[in-house]
Design a protein around this motif. Structure first.
Motif, mmCIF file in Angstrom:
data_model
loop_
_atom_site.group_PDB
_atom_site.id
_atom_site.type_symbol
_atom_site.label_atom_id
_atom_site.label_comp_id
_atom_site.label_asym_id
_atom_site.label_seq_id
_atom_site.Cartn_x
_atom_site.Cartn_y
_atom_site.Cartn_z
ATOM 1 N N ASN A 254 16.349 -12.114 0.034
ATOM 2 C CA ASN A 254 16.884 -10.586 0.349
ATOM 3 C C ASN A 254 17.157 -10.018 -1.399
ATOM 4 O O ASN A 254 18.685 -9.578 -1.829
ATOM 5 N N ILE A 255 16.509 -10.521 -2.408
ATOM 6 C CA ILE A 255 17.024 -10.691 -4.057
ATOM 7 C C ILE A 255 16.210 -9.217 -4.493
ATOM 8 O O ILE A 255 15.203 -9.310 -4.453
ATOM 9 N N PRO A 256 17.317 -8.665 -4.896
ATOM 10 C CA PRO A 256 16.166 -7.475 -5.623
ATOM 11 C C PRO A 256 15.331 -7.459 -6.991
ATOM 12 O O PRO A 256 15.450 -8.668 -7.266
ATOM 13 N N HIS A 257 14.019 -7.668 -6.550
ATOM 14 C CA HIS A 257 13.647 -7.822 -7.173
ATOM 15 C C HIS A 257 12.073 -6.891 -8.287
ATOM 16 O O HIS A 257 12.079 -6.018 -7.055
ATOM 17 N N PHE A 258 11.278 -6.670 -8.962
ATOM 18 C CA PHE A 258 10.247 -5.475 -8.904
ATOM 19 C C PHE A 258 9.390 -6.155 -8.995
ATOM 20 O O PHE A 258 8.753 -6.520 -9.563
ATOM 21 N N SER A 259 8.228 -5.717 -7.803
ATOM 22 C CA SER A 259 6.945 -6.428 -7.951
ATOM 23 C C SER A 259 5.815 -5.926 -8.560
ATOM 24 O O SER A 259 5.321 -4.323 -7.702
ATOM 25 N N ILE A 260 5.305 -6.416 -9.429
ATOM 26 C CA ILE A 260 3.754 -6.216 -10.237
ATOM 27 C C ILE A 260 2.806 -6.657 -9.587
ATOM 28 O O ILE A 260 2.395 -7.772 -10.680
ATOM 29 N N TYR A 261 1.356 -6.394 -9.156
ATOM 30 C CA TYR A 261 0.153 -6.657 -9.292
ATOM 31 C C TYR A 261 -0.404 -5.965 -10.839
ATOM 32 O O TYR A 261 -0.722 -5.087 -10.720
ATOM 33 N N GLY A 312 -1.019 -2.620 -1.133
ATOM 34 C CA GLY A 312 0.777 -1.805 -0.242
ATOM 35 C C GLY A 312 1.753 -2.953 -0.066
ATOM 36 O O GLY A 312 3.109 -3.462 0.420
ATOM 37 N N ASN A 313 1.055 -4.507 -0.804
ATOM 38 C CA ASN A 313 1.999 -5.876 -0.259
ATOM 39 C C ASN A 313 3.194 -5.495 -2.055
ATOM 40 O O ASN A 313 3.344 -6.634 -2.302
ATOM 41 N N TYR A 314 2.778 -4.867 -2.833
ATOM 42 C CA TYR A 314 3.466 -5.341 -4.093
ATOM 43 C C TYR A 314 4.207 -3.508 -4.514
ATOM 44 O O TYR A 314 3.637 -2.696 -3.702
ATOM 45 N N ASP A 315 5.145 -3.168 -5.455
ATOM 46 C CA ASP A 315 5.900 -2.126 -6.084
ATOM 47 C C ASP A 315 4.920 -1.159 -5.923
ATOM 48 O O ASP A 315 3.915 -0.170 -5.896
ATOM 49 N N LEU A 316 3.805 -1.579 -7.701
ATOM 50 C CA LEU A 316 2.658 -0.720 -8.136
ATOM 51 C C LEU A 316 1.428 -2.267 -8.324
ATOM 52 O O LEU A 316 2.259 -3.154 -8.675
ATOM 53 N N SER B 259 -5.625 8.322 -13.189
ATOM 54 C CA SER B 259 -6.483 7.858 -11.696
ATOM 55 C C SER B 259 -5.248 7.070 -10.486
ATOM 56 O O SER B 259 -4.810 5.987 -11.202
ATOM 57 N N ILE B 260 -4.749 7.984 -9.609
ATOM 58 C CA ILE B 260 -3.476 6.896 -8.656
ATOM 59 C C ILE B 260 -3.794 6.642 -7.267
ATOM 60 O O ILE B 260 -4.056 7.417 -7.030
ATOM 61 N N TYR B 261 -3.805 5.167 -7.095
ATOM 62 C CA TYR B 261 -3.923 4.829 -5.704
ATOM 63 C C TYR B 261 -3.129 4.610 -4.953
ATOM 64 O O TYR B 261 -1.958 4.221 -5.178
ATOM 65 N N ILE B 262 -2.591 5.765 -3.670
ATOM 66 C CA ILE B 262 -1.602 5.361 -2.975
ATOM 67 C C ILE B 262 -0.965 4.958 -2.187
ATOM 68 O O ILE B 262 -2.089 5.181 -0.837
ATOM 69 N N THR B 263 -0.612 3.870 -1.316
ATOM 70 C CA THR B 263 -1.255 3.185 -0.527
ATOM 71 C C THR B 263 0.739 2.462 0.353
ATOM 72 O O THR B 263 1.508 3.357 -0.517
ATOM 73 N N ALA B 264 0.564 1.665 0.943
ATOM 74 C CA ALA B 264 1.822 1.404 2.218
ATOM 75 C C ALA B 264 0.762 0.131 3.346
ATOM 76 O O ALA B 264 -0.011 0.191 3.658
ATOM 77 N N PRO B 265 1.778 -0.703 3.204
ATOM 78 C CA PRO B 265 1.401 -1.298 4.656
ATOM 79 C C PRO B 265 1.064 -0.573 5.611
ATOM 80 O O PRO B 265 1.434 0.345 6.169
ATOM 81 N N ALA B 266 -0.255 -1.148 6.058
ATOM 82 C CA ALA B 266 -0.731 -0.413 7.735
ATOM 83 C C ALA B 266 0.711 -0.428 9.222
ATOM 84 O O ALA B 266 -0.195 0.422 9.470
ATOM 85 N N ASP B 267 1.163 -0.647 8.813
ATOM 86 C CA ASP B 267 2.373 -1.116 9.535
ATOM 87 C C ASP B 267 3.102 0.105 9.742
ATOM 88 O O ASP B 267 3.368 1.042 10.575
ATOM 89 N N ASP B 315 -5.529 4.110 -12.901
ATOM 90 C CA ASP B 315 -4.738 3.040 -14.075
ATOM 91 C C ASP B 315 -3.745 2.582 -12.917
ATOM 92 O O ASP B 315 -3.310 1.683 -13.236
ATOM 93 N N LEU B 316 -3.730 3.601 -11.396
ATOM 94 C CA LEU B 316 -1.845 2.569 -11.673
ATOM 95 C C LEU B 316 -1.972 2.624 -9.626
ATOM 96 O O LEU B 316 -2.814 3.591 -9.546
ATOM 97 N N CYS B 317 -1.320 2.042 -8.957
ATOM 98 C CA CYS B 317 -1.614 1.977 -7.316
ATOM 99 C C CYS B 317 -0.277 1.875 -7.296
ATOM 100 O O CYS B 317 0.799 1.318 -8.237
ATOM 101 N N LEU B 318 0.178 2.940 -5.848
ATOM 102 C CA LEU B 318 1.197 2.553 -5.907
ATOM 103 C C LEU B 318 1.965 2.602 -4.277
ATOM 104 O O LEU B 318 1.105 3.211 -4.392
ATOM 105 N N ASN B 319 2.920 2.161 -4.735
ATOM 106 C CA ASN B 319 2.974 1.285 -2.225
ATOM 107 C C ASN B 319 3.974 2.441 -2.442
ATOM 108 O O ASN B 319 4.955 2.334 -2.372
ATOM 109 N N SER B 320 3.493 4.154 -1.092
ATOM 110 C CA SER B 320 4.858 4.478 -1.184
ATOM 111 C C SER B 320 6.009 4.766 -0.452
ATOM 112 O O SER B 320 7.255 4.676 -0.214
#
Lengths: 340, 340
Positions: A254-261, A312-316, B259-267, B315-320
């Motif tokens: 539960n430690i805030p962090h920015f995750s990027i791939y 979907g596993n990273y912020d960005l 160009s941006i791809y938006i996703t989130a975990p499937a659940d 260019d970038l993917c974003l986890n909504s």
């Protein structure tokens, strides 16, 4: 009675949307300008249906966007401004209704709370530090970006090589402690040490590793020690960490962090690898990249049970090849709203 | 002679790095503080080896980062500042040498040139417009984000529903033209039209589609018409476009776009879908998401020959789910450096 009121409201809104389209059409004169075709009654009926029956109406949004798109082509500025203002007023009214025109949220509050770049939702705690976790595919220049970012922000930088040095220090300290305790507890220990010197290096190594890692495989023990180190460091300092599943480790605590791939198309990464490692065959570089990516994916999945590289596993996720190293640093700084 | 000079330079640099570590260690006093262990001669030798032999030395960078990390823990501010300044001076000298300590670029100039968020490398052309292409996995709220973004930036919004309306208008115009031309060219055409009214709707539809799409399957013809429309629109206006492989279409025509791809975990997407579509079974929602994602992936790969959702293709993917809708809009605006 209340129902009739709402119905009238919807009819009123439908009429406003239809009239706006008519005005937009008259102002452009283009044959493509008119969005609603056919009788006014039928169109109003359809709009009311969209307003009442369909929740989350993509169609309704499309109708509105179509009208707005036409309005924006109007050349006469005062007319355009007036019609856009009417459009915005309709949009506001739609949102204020409980017709669920308003979007349904996708946010995961728990994850969002841990995302320090999420400023308008996130109030940083008093002792909270800026922690940026970078995962990267092989030879995507993710390490270079991480190092440059840490340097630019004047914060600490950890990657496998830096962490190895720290683990070595931790191991040495543990060895010393262990020996000291043994000497204290066991008068025969001096003899055992002498014995150990006589057995092969390999055996001695095995003995030492067992004492260091409590019988865990070295990879697991290293993961454990690195996790412990990162969680402790997060309490006292800002840092950039590259790899080591740091995102999952910090999320678990539960430690805030920015995750990027960070990644780039495989062919560009292969070319990058050829340059950095002096490999002269493209095929060989592609093989090396595929091998290392598989290793990374295995390691990440083993310790996190998540899919490595899935957006979907990273912020960005960032494509380093469409920014380059320096601009990638700038983009990340813009996202986390940090300037030098 | 020149070689001796360079050698001396490296030795000098190695000494400066080693001395910096010593000073940092003396200022912290921590047993973990000392990065270089063992004899000074051996460490200097190793540093010189890293400086000369290894190109792109990750190890060298790790050595430096380790020393810097220790310096940043020094509590006395003037000492910390002095040592950091020496560290930066060493870093600068390393970069100025042609020892390839400097990172090797990963940038794809061609792609980067098309990326309007890449401001420091990209000088926008005179008639260039801001075009944001959003791809999104099913029910990741990508459409909501796209619509809100267009609305916020006051630019046009296109998605499948809006574009369908435009295609319909294009089709109708084409039908009219086609009929007019036929009437002009063929005196018997009036009779043929009369005939057509007598055949079944299905047959008439087939005939009409053939004339509209020149015999192409409808999907291909739609793709062709949408491509043509987007490429034309890009010459005259700013817009947000959701889906339709717009990123690949614009890249093929060398039109700058983000160009941006938006996703989130499937659940989370399944839960979102349950809310928006009133589906009461999580399992059913998961199935629906998987089905729609497969459809999207097939469509994208068919027309672009690229892998849908792979971070290296955008260019970038974003986890909504780690931002939510409104903050996703804010993040995208920060990246492209646009405020309202």
């Amino acid at each position: 009675m209340a129902n009739t009121n709402i119905e009238n409201n919807y009819k009123n809104l439908a009429n406003r949307i239809y009239d706006l389209d008519t005005k937009a059409y008259e102002s452009t004169g283009s044959s493509l300008g008119r969005h609603f075709i056919g009788s006014k009654e039928k169109n109003i009926e359809e709009l009311v249906r969209l307003l009442t029956a369909k929740k989350q109406s993509y169609q309704l949004r499309a109708e509105l966007a179509s009208v707005a798109n036409v309005i924006r082509t109007i050349k006469d500025k005062p007319t355009r401004k007036a019609l856009l203002s009417e459009y915005n007023s309709i949009l506001q009214e739609l949102k204020s209704h409980d017709t669920a025109f308003e979007s349904v949220e996708i946010i995961n509050e728990k994850v969002a709370e841990l995302n320090p770049s999420n400023f308008s939702n996130h109030k940083p705690a008093k002792n909270e530090h800026l922690i940026i976790c970078i995962s990267r595919s092989h030879s995507s220049a993710g390490n270079d970006i991480g190092f440059a970012l840490a340097d630019d922000l004047h914060i600490n930088y950890y990657d496998i090589d830096v962490l190895k040095g720290i683990l070595n220090s931790i191991d040495k300290e543990k060895d010393t402690q262990w020996h000291e305790e043994k000497f204290k507890a066991d008068p025969n220990y001096a003899k055992a040490v002498e014995m150990a010197h006589r057995i092969s290096d390999n055996q001695a190594n095995q003995l030492r590793e067992f004492s260091r890692y409590h019988g865990l495989p070295k990879e697991d023990a290293d993961f454990f020690n690195i996790s412990k180190f990162l969680v402790e460091a997060a309490k006292t300092e800002d840092f950039v960490v590259v790899g080591r599943c740091a995102d999952a480790i910090l999320a678990n605590s539960n430690i805030p962090h920015f995750s990027i791939y960070i990644t780039a198309p495989a062919d560009l990464r292969a070319k990058h690898l050829m340059k950095t490692q002096g490999i002269d065959s493209f095929k060989k570089a592609m093989r090396e990249i595929s091998k290392k990516d598989t290793m990374h994916a295995r390691y990440y999945t083993k310790y996190t049970r998540r899919v490595w590289g899935y957006a979907g596993n990273y912020d960005l996720c960032l494509n380093s090849s469409s920014y380059g190293i320096d601009e990638s640093v700038e983009v990340i700084k813009r996202i986390i709203q940090k300037s030098k």
